[in-house]
Structure formats: structure tokens, C-alpha cells
Write an enzyme that holds these catalytic residues in place. Structure first.
Site, PDB file in Angstrom:
ATOM      1  N   HIS A 143       0.967  -1.318   0.154  1.00  0.00           N
ATOM      2  CA  HIS A 143       0.371  -0.923  -0.638  1.00  0.00           C
ATOM      3  C   HIS A 143       0.799   1.381   0.222  1.00  0.00           C
ATOM      4  CE1 HIS A 143      -3.364   3.164   0.737  1.00  0.00           C
ATOM      5  NE2 HIS A 143      -3.719   1.921   0.654  1.00  0.00           N
ATOM      6  N   GLU A 175      -3.520   1.463  -7.702  1.00  0.00           N
ATOM      7  CA  GLU A 175      -4.269   2.829  -6.811  1.00  0.00           C
ATOM      8  C   GLU A 175      -3.212   3.649  -6.921  1.00  0.00           C
ATOM      9  OE1 GLU A 175      -6.319   1.550  -3.361  1.00  0.00           O
ATOM     10  OE2 GLU A 175      -4.371   1.402  -2.374  1.00  0.00           O
TER      11      GLU A 175
HETATM   12  C1  PEP Z   1      -7.003   2.595   0.192  1.00  0.00           C
HETATM   13  O1  PEP Z   1      -7.023   3.242   1.065  1.00  0.00           O
HETATM   14  O2  PEP Z   1      -6.313   2.172  -0.113  1.00  0.00           O
HETATM   15  C2  PEP Z   1      -7.912   3.528  -0.473  1.00  0.00           C
HETATM   16  C3  PEP Z   1      -7.947   3.263  -1.823  1.00  0.00           C
HETATM   17  O3  PEP Z   1      -8.260   5.418  -0.245  1.00  0.00           O
HETATM   18  P1  PEP Z   1      -9.528   5.944  -0.100  1.00  0.00           P
HETATM   19  O4  PEP Z   1     -10.796   5.072  -0.649  1.00  0.00           O
HETATM   20  O5  PEP Z   1     -10.109   6.986   0.972  1.00  0.00           O
HETATM   21  O6  PEP Z   1      -9.335   6.662  -1.755  1.00  0.00           O
END
Ligand code: PEP
Length: 250
Positions: free
Chosen positions: A99, A168
Site C-alpha cells: 500500500h 491505486e
Molecule cells: C486505500 O486506502 O487504498 C484507498 C483507496 O483509500 P480511499 O478510498 O480513501 O482513497
């Protein structure tokens, strides 16, 4: 709905206490609906709440994952850490690795690779997060970054049956910003193609994460290449999380 599972991973980050675990009762109820058979919900609460979640979710089809692990496969003198063996032993099925909030805290590609291998050897499913930051995006290095993170993170990993990629973009996490569909499709396609070639796997799973909410989910759910969502902020309130799940299909 297709035959494929749609994943909804709730990353509670460093939020939640014993009282807030009651709020998931409504999600448990939702998960029992027949029309949601192809939905896989995974809760990733902080370490302190893992065993409560596991007890609460026994006899449901909702799974539990940890948000990180130490790279060492075995116990050792690492104050403040827990390893994948401990996570497995608790009853978790998943672990998030890579992450961006942990990458900024020192998790580099080498450590991430160790964590992935240790988790796989303990038979955990890995939610492997990758993504470019804003500087990398602006200088058009996104694909290079994704390729490097995948190559190094999966170095000497032989098969990815138990690995789900969470794409992400760092600039999207917690910011309210979401990539344009075209950009998102291009990046997911790139990740899937890379995995297909490297692991000879016909259908690698890739989730999207970054500011998913009940307003943008309708649009995001149109992208068939996305196998599900990793949701941070909006997963901590059950009503919002439920809204997102429902709107994905209606
Ligand atoms: C995450 O914690 O991986 C994330 C995508 O957070 P958010 O949805 O708050 O952007």
C-alpha cells in the site's frame, strides 16, 4: 452479473475501535442476499480488530485480511510487527502488501517482494498494491513505474493464483480524484497484459482503488476490465459501503 467475482475490499486504515465493529452487521446482512453470490467482500481492519472481525464473520461469506505484514516468515525480535504466519494463524485469508501509505513509510520493492513471498508461503491471498504518484504521472512514467513495481514485487514468484493486484494511483488515494476512464482502462489493460505474458495466466485479477465513493461507482462499474474495488475512506461507514456495492450492480 458475469460469472466472475467482483471484489469489494474495505481498508479501514488506522481507524476503528471495538464499538465500530457493530456497524458491519448491515454489511453481513447484505452479503447474504442471493443476488450477491458473486460478490466477495473482504474486510481489512487494523490489527487490533482482526480477531473481533474474524469471530463476527465466521459462517458468513465475508473474508478478513490484514493491512500489512512483516517480511520475515518466522517469529523474531521485531518489536511492533506481526508476520504472515501470525496473520494466517488468526484466521485471515488475505493480506494487503505494498500500500502506498506503507511505501512512504519505508516499504520498498525489495521488502514488498519478501512480504509477498512470505505471505504466499503461509498460504495467504495477497492484495498487492501498485500505482504511480502525481510526479510520475505528470512526467508520463506511469507504465514504467507499474512495470518496475510488478517486476520487482513479483521477482521469483512462480504463480499468481493467490495474488490480486490493486491498481491505486497514489494521487487518487483520499484525494477525491479518480483517473479518467480511458486512462484507467489503459493502465489496467497494461497490468493485465504484463501478468498474462509473465505468468501465462489467462485472467489475472486487477482491482481499482482511489477515492471510490457512491457518486463515482456507477461510472467506474462500467469498466469491465476492473475486477473489483479497494475502498478506504468510504468503507468505514457501512451505509456508504453498502451503497457502493449496490450501485455497482444497479
Ligand atoms: C486505500 O486506502 O487504498 C484507498 C483507496 O483509500 P480511499 O478510498 O480513501 O482513497
Amino acid at each position: 452479473m458475469t460469472n466472475k467475482y467482483k471484489y469489494f475490499v474495505a481498508n479501514w486504515k488506522m481507524f476503528g475501535n471495538i464499538k465500530s465493529t457493530d456497524t458491519i452487521n448491515r454489511v453481513i446482512k447484505l452479503s447474504k442476499q442471493k443476488n450477491l453470490k458473486k460478490v466477495k467482500i473482504i474486510y481489512c481492519p487494523p490489527y487490533t480488530l482482526l480477531s473481533i472481525f474474524i469471530k463476527k464473520l465466521v459462517n458468513t461469506n465475508i473474508d478478513v485480511g490484514a493491512q500489512n505484514c512483516h517480511q520475515s516468515q518466522n517469529d523474531g525480535p521485531y518489536t511492533g510487527s506481526i508476520n504472515s504466519q501470525m496473520i494466517k494463524n488468526l484466521g485471515c485469508k488475505y493480506v494487503i502488501v505494498g500500500h502506498s501509505e506503507n511505501r512512504t513509510n519505508g516499504d520498498n520493492n525489495y521488502l514488498i517482494n519478501q512480504k509477498i513471498k512470505s505471505s504466499l508461503s503461509n498460504n495467504l491471498n495477497v492484495l498487492f498494491c501498485i500505482g504511480e504518484n502525481i510526479k510520475e504521472k505528470k512526467s508520463k512514467r506511469t507504465k514504467l513505474v507499474l512495470k518496475t513495481q510488478l517486476t520487482k514485487g513479483l521477482n521469483k514468484v512462480k504463480n499468481i493464483d493467490k495474488i490480486i493486484i490493486a491498481y491505486e494511483p497514489v494521487w487518487s488515494i483520499g484525494s477525491g480524484l479518480v483517473p479518467k476512464n480511458k486512462e484507467l482502462i489503459g493502465n489496467i489493460f497494461f497490468i493485465k497484459n504484463f501478468l498474462k505474458k509473465k505468468f501465462k495466466k489467462s485472467n489475472p485479477k486487477v482491482l481499482y482503488g482511489g477515492s471510490v465513493n457512491s457518486k463515482n461507482i456507477k461510472n467506474l462499474s462500467l469498466i469491465k476490465e476492473i475486477d473489483g474495488f479497494l475502498i478506504g475512506g468510504a468503507s468505514q461507514r457501512s451505509n456508504k459501503f453498502i451503497d457502493i456495492i449496490k450501485k455497482t450492480f444497479n
